[in-house]
Design a protein around this motif. Structure first.
Motif, PDB file in Angstrom:
ATOM      1  N   VAL A  97       0.868  -1.180   0.000  1.00 16.98           N
ATOM      2  CA  VAL A  97       0.000   0.000   0.000  1.00 16.98           C
ATOM      3  C   VAL A  97       0.904   1.228   0.000  1.00 16.98           C
ATOM      4  O   VAL A  97       1.987   1.209   0.593  1.00 16.98           O
ATOM      5  N   GLY A  98       0.455   2.296  -0.675  1.00 15.22           N
ATOM      6  CA  GLY A  98       1.270   3.503  -0.793  1.00 15.22           C
ATOM      7  C   GLY A  98       1.774   4.042   0.527  1.00 15.22           C
ATOM      8  O   GLY A  98       2.906   4.520   0.634  1.00 15.22           O
ATOM      9  N   SER A  99       0.973   3.929   1.588  1.00 16.15           N
ATOM     10  CA  SER A  99       1.362   4.488   2.892  1.00 16.15           C
ATOM     11  C   SER A  99       2.467   3.692   3.578  1.00 16.15           C
ATOM     12  O   SER A  99       3.048   4.157   4.551  1.00 16.15           O
ATOM     13  N   GLU A 100       2.781   2.485   3.069  1.00 13.46           N
ATOM     14  CA  GLU A 100       3.843   1.658   3.676  1.00 13.46           C
ATOM     15  C   GLU A 100       5.209   2.327   3.610  1.00 13.46           C
ATOM     16  O   GLU A 100       6.098   1.995   4.392  1.00 13.46           O
ATOM     17  N   VAL A 101       5.399   3.235   2.658  1.00  9.80           N
ATOM     18  CA  VAL A 101       6.723   3.837   2.485  1.00  9.80           C
ATOM     19  C   VAL A 101       7.087   4.760   3.651  1.00  9.80           C
ATOM     20  O   VAL A 101       8.259   5.053   3.861  1.00  9.80           O
ATOM     21  N   PHE A 102       6.067   5.206   4.418  1.00  5.71           N
ATOM     22  CA  PHE A 102       6.346   6.137   5.516  1.00  5.71           C
ATOM     23  C   PHE A 102       6.713   5.347   6.777  1.00  5.71           C
ATOM     24  O   PHE A 102       6.007   5.359   7.780  1.00  5.71           O
ATOM     25  N   SER A 103       7.821   4.644   6.682  1.00  6.69           N
ATOM     26  CA  SER A 103       8.315   3.817   7.786  1.00  6.69           C
ATOM     27  C   SER A 103       9.226   4.654   8.668  1.00  6.69           C
ATOM     28  O   SER A 103       9.926   5.541   8.190  1.00  6.69           O
ATOM     29  N   SER A 104       9.215   4.357   9.953  1.00  2.00           N
ATOM     30  CA  SER A 104      10.066   5.113  10.885  1.00  2.00           C
ATOM     31  C   SER A 104      11.484   4.553  10.921  1.00  2.00           C
ATOM     32  O   SER A 104      12.392   5.174  11.462  1.00  2.00           O
ATOM     33  N   GLU A 105      11.685   3.340  10.360  1.00  2.00           N
ATOM     34  CA  GLU A 105      12.989   2.671  10.477  1.00  2.00           C
ATOM     35  C   GLU A 105      13.910   2.940   9.293  1.00  2.00           C
ATOM     36  O   GLU A 105      15.105   3.110   9.458  1.00  2.00           O
ATOM     37  N   ILE A 106      13.336   2.940   8.077  1.00  2.00           N
ATOM     38  CA  ILE A 106      14.173   3.123   6.884  1.00  2.00           C
ATOM     39  C   ILE A 106      13.554   4.160   5.945  1.00  2.00           C
ATOM     40  O   ILE A 106      12.384   4.510   6.084  1.00  2.00           O
ATOM     41  N   LYS A 107      14.343   4.633   4.990  1.00  2.00           N
ATOM     42  CA  LYS A 107      13.897   5.677   4.067  1.00  2.00           C
ATOM     43  C   LYS A 107      12.767   5.195   3.159  1.00  2.00           C
ATOM     44  O   LYS A 107      12.635   4.006   2.895  1.00  2.00           O
ATOM     45  N   LYS A 108      12.007   6.174   2.628  1.00  2.00           N
ATOM     46  CA  LYS A 108      10.905   5.856   1.707  1.00  2.00           C
ATOM     47  C   LYS A 108      11.422   5.132   0.472  1.00  2.00           C
ATOM     48  O   LYS A 108      10.841   4.142   0.026  1.00  2.00           O
ATOM     49  N   THR A 109      12.520   5.644  -0.071  1.00  2.00           N
ATOM     50  CA  THR A 109      13.067   5.061  -1.294  1.00  2.00           C
ATOM     51  C   THR A 109      13.575   3.641  -1.058  1.00  2.00           C
ATOM     52  O   THR A 109      13.494   2.791  -1.943  1.00  2.00           O
ATOM     53  N   GLU A 110      14.056   3.372   0.167  1.00  2.00           N
ATOM     54  CA  GLU A 110      14.540   2.026   0.505  1.00  2.00           C
ATOM     55  C   GLU A 110      13.371   1.037   0.544  1.00  2.00           C
ATOM     56  O   GLU A 110      13.493  -0.100   0.079  1.00  2.00           O
ATOM     57  N   VAL A 111      12.214   1.476   1.087  1.00  2.00           N
ATOM     58  CA  VAL A 111      11.024   0.614   1.126  1.00  2.00           C
ATOM     59  C   VAL A 111      10.601   0.259  -0.309  1.00  2.00           C
ATOM     60  O   VAL A 111      10.295  -0.889  -0.617  1.00  2.00           O
ATOM     61  N   LEU A 112      10.608   1.276  -1.183  1.00  2.00           N
ATOM     62  CA  LEU A 112      10.229   1.041  -2.582  1.00  2.00           C
ATOM     63  C   LEU A 112      11.185   0.072  -3.266  1.00  2.00           C
ATOM     64  O   LEU A 112      10.761  -0.884  -3.923  1.00  2.00           O
ATOM     65  N   MET A 113      12.488   0.301  -3.102  1.00  2.00           N
ATOM     66  CA  MET A 113      13.489  -0.554  -3.757  1.00  2.00           C
ATOM     67  C   MET A 113      13.420  -1.980  -3.210  1.00  2.00           C
ATOM     68  O   MET A 113      13.554  -2.953  -3.963  1.00  2.00           O
ATOM     69  N   GLU A 114      13.177  -2.110  -1.895  1.00  2.00           N
ATOM     70  CA  GLU A 114      13.067  -3.437  -1.276  1.00  2.00           C
ATOM     71  C   GLU A 114      11.922  -4.221  -1.918  1.00  2.00           C
ATOM     72  O   GLU A 114      12.060  -5.398  -2.242  1.00  2.00           O
ATOM     73  N   ASN A 115      10.777  -3.547  -2.111  1.00  2.00           N
ATOM     74  CA  ASN A 115       9.629  -4.215  -2.732  1.00  2.00           C
ATOM     75  C   ASN A 115       9.859  -4.479  -4.209  1.00  2.00           C
ATOM     76  O   ASN A 115       9.371  -5.484  -4.748  1.00  2.00           O
ATOM     77  N   PHE A 116      10.615  -3.587  -4.882  1.00  2.00           N
ATOM     78  CA  PHE A 116      11.008  -3.834  -6.278  1.00  2.00           C
ATOM     79  C   PHE A 116      11.803  -5.134  -6.365  1.00  2.00           C
ATOM     80  O   PHE A 116      11.553  -5.971  -7.232  1.00  2.00           O
TER      81      PHE A 116
END
Length: 456
Positions: A97-116
């Motif tokens: 879900v789009g809101s998953e990128v707003f994690s307190s532990e890692i950067k937004k771009t890292e969440v996206l790349m991880e899922n990629f």
């Protein structure tokens, strides 16, 4: 006298919002059927999704993106899950879900790349020397503890393996016995042991034991053919994220300080671009040698309007990468402000330069007849008995409110019918629960009328 009831070993499955979706429901020519595989209507969207599935299977869609756009409750997530079913288990499908990128532990771009990276599979084929067969004997051999004391240690383990062609008795290292215990290997299981690494893989229970217990949780496999000792092609399916995570985790020592240090580390660690580049080099080398095959999967980002301008910019770079999955976006927004900006209004809350790259599939609201079919399908999936008048009442409620609200009334209506001593849901049960629970429109109207009674 104490009497205990034996609980069933059959797996119980929770019925979720899209449990009824089994595929896109297309015929052999790729044309959508009115009601098939759990989907109803949305013929244009389903046909477009079928074309996308064919492109993914032929590996001609890697690095491209699709947008499912339509009002709430029109089946966008259902179509994305249907695509996953059509592709099968071997093609990675990563929903977020789009809101998953707003994690307190890692950067937004890292969440996206991880899922990629989770959405890109690597199928590795290796020819290994293995011992394979049905376990006929599993005997650990104990000796006196060399460190002294009263305990005994396992010096080796004797295992008997049987195939259709013969049997063999093996004497294995005690470390393999620990692996056998972890895999919960018993006499009658079909296993294979890699000769070089000693890795053990339990394939299932031998089908000769299939009539012994009626356990649906057990998987039965035939007795292996050929000799016990042979060369076998082993296929492993991993994602690029699995490789990233395995190489990013530091291998600490066994002393107390190392163990405590590992326990105190945060749960998530960011993986560097340098490490990913090195892994990509190794992956490309394996592909060139013919050892591995790249399987581009699907990354599904629901509520994509929740991403901000930084994320959209990062998506540009990721989609242009040489190793990229197919990305499916879904949104229920019309023209709205792009997150991360104050005044830039764009269709679906997505920047125009990214919209220009997307194939857009529109989903439209259901009519009453389609709602009736969907409600019947949901009632069947949930195991509920509903009469025709109740189905019609729910369809009318759905057309005036939303389909989601109408479907949600099924379970409380079933409870009401039970209280009234009925086994079938009637129109009266539907109207009862409809009067008890408010939908969004009636709630908004009520707030407007009673606005003075609420705090500002």
């Amino acid at each position: 006298m104490k009497i205990e009831e034996v609980k069933s070993t059959v797996k119980t499955q929770r019925i979720a919002a899209h449990s009824h979706v089994k595929g896109l429901g297309l015929d052999e020519n790729g044309a959508p059927l009115q009601m098939a595989a759990g989907l109803v209507g949305q013929k244009n969207a389903r046909e477009a999704a079928g074309v996308v599935v064919d492109l993914i299977k032929s590996k001609k869609m890697s690095g491209r993106a699709l947008l499912l756009a339509g009002p709430p409750g029109t089946g966008k997530t259902a179509i994305a899950l249907a695509i996953a079913h059509e592709l099968g288990n071997k093609v990675p499908f990563c929903p977020m879900v789009g809101s998953e990128v707003f994690s307190s532990e890692i950067k937004k771009t890292e969440v996206l790349m991880e899922n990629f990276r989770r959405s890109i599979g690597l199928r590795i084929r290796e020819t290994k020397e293995v011992y394979e067969g049905e376990v006929t004997e599993l005997t650990p051999v104990e000796t006196e503890n060399p460190m002294g004391g009263y305990g005994k240690t396992i010096s080796n383990v004797v295992i008997g393996l049987k195939t259709a062609k013969g049997t063999k008795q093996l004497k294995l290292d005690p470390s393999i016995y620990e692996t056998l215990q972890r895999e919960k290997v018993e006499v009658g299981d079909v296993i294979y042991i890699e000769a070089n690494s000693g890795a053990v893989k339990r394939q299932g229970r031998s089908d000769t034991f299939a009539t012994e217990f009626d356990l649906e949780t057990e998987e039965y496999v035939p007795l292996p053919k050929g000799e016990v000792h042979k060369k076998k092609e082993v296929v492993q399916d991993v994602t690029l994220h699995d490789l990233d995570a395995a190489n990013a985790r530091p291998q600490g020592g066994q002393d107390v300080l190392s163990i405590v240090g590992q326990m105190m580390k945060p749960k998530k660690t960011e993986i560097t671009d340098k490490l990913r580049t090195e892994i990509n080099k190794v992956v490309n080398k394996y592909i060139d040698q013919g050892i591995a095959e790249l399987v581009p999967g699907v990354l599904f980002i629901d509520e994509v309007h929740m991403l901000d301008l930084e994320c959209f910019t990062y998506l540009h770079k990721s989609l242009e990468s040489a190793i990229a999955p197919i990305v499916i976006f879904a949104t229920n927004r019309g023209r709205c402000v792009i997150r991360g900006t104050d005044d830039i209004v764009s269709p679906h809350g997505i920047p125009l330069d990214l919209l220009d790259r997307l194939l857009i599939v529109r989903t439209s609201p259901y009519n009453i007849a389609e709602m009736e079919q969907i409600i019947r399908l949901r009632a069947q999936t949930e195991g509920l008995s509903v009469d025709d008048s109740a189905i019609m009442a729910l369809s009318e409620i759905g057309s005036n409110t939303t389909l989601r609200y109408a479907v949600q009334l099924l379970t409380p209506a079933n409870q009401t019918s039970k209280v009234n001593g009925r086994t079938q849901i009637t129109k009266d049960d539907i109207m009862d629960v409809h009067s008890l629970f408010l939908d969004a429109k009636r709630s908004a109207k009520f707030l407007q009328e009673e606005n003075t009674n609420y705090m500002m």
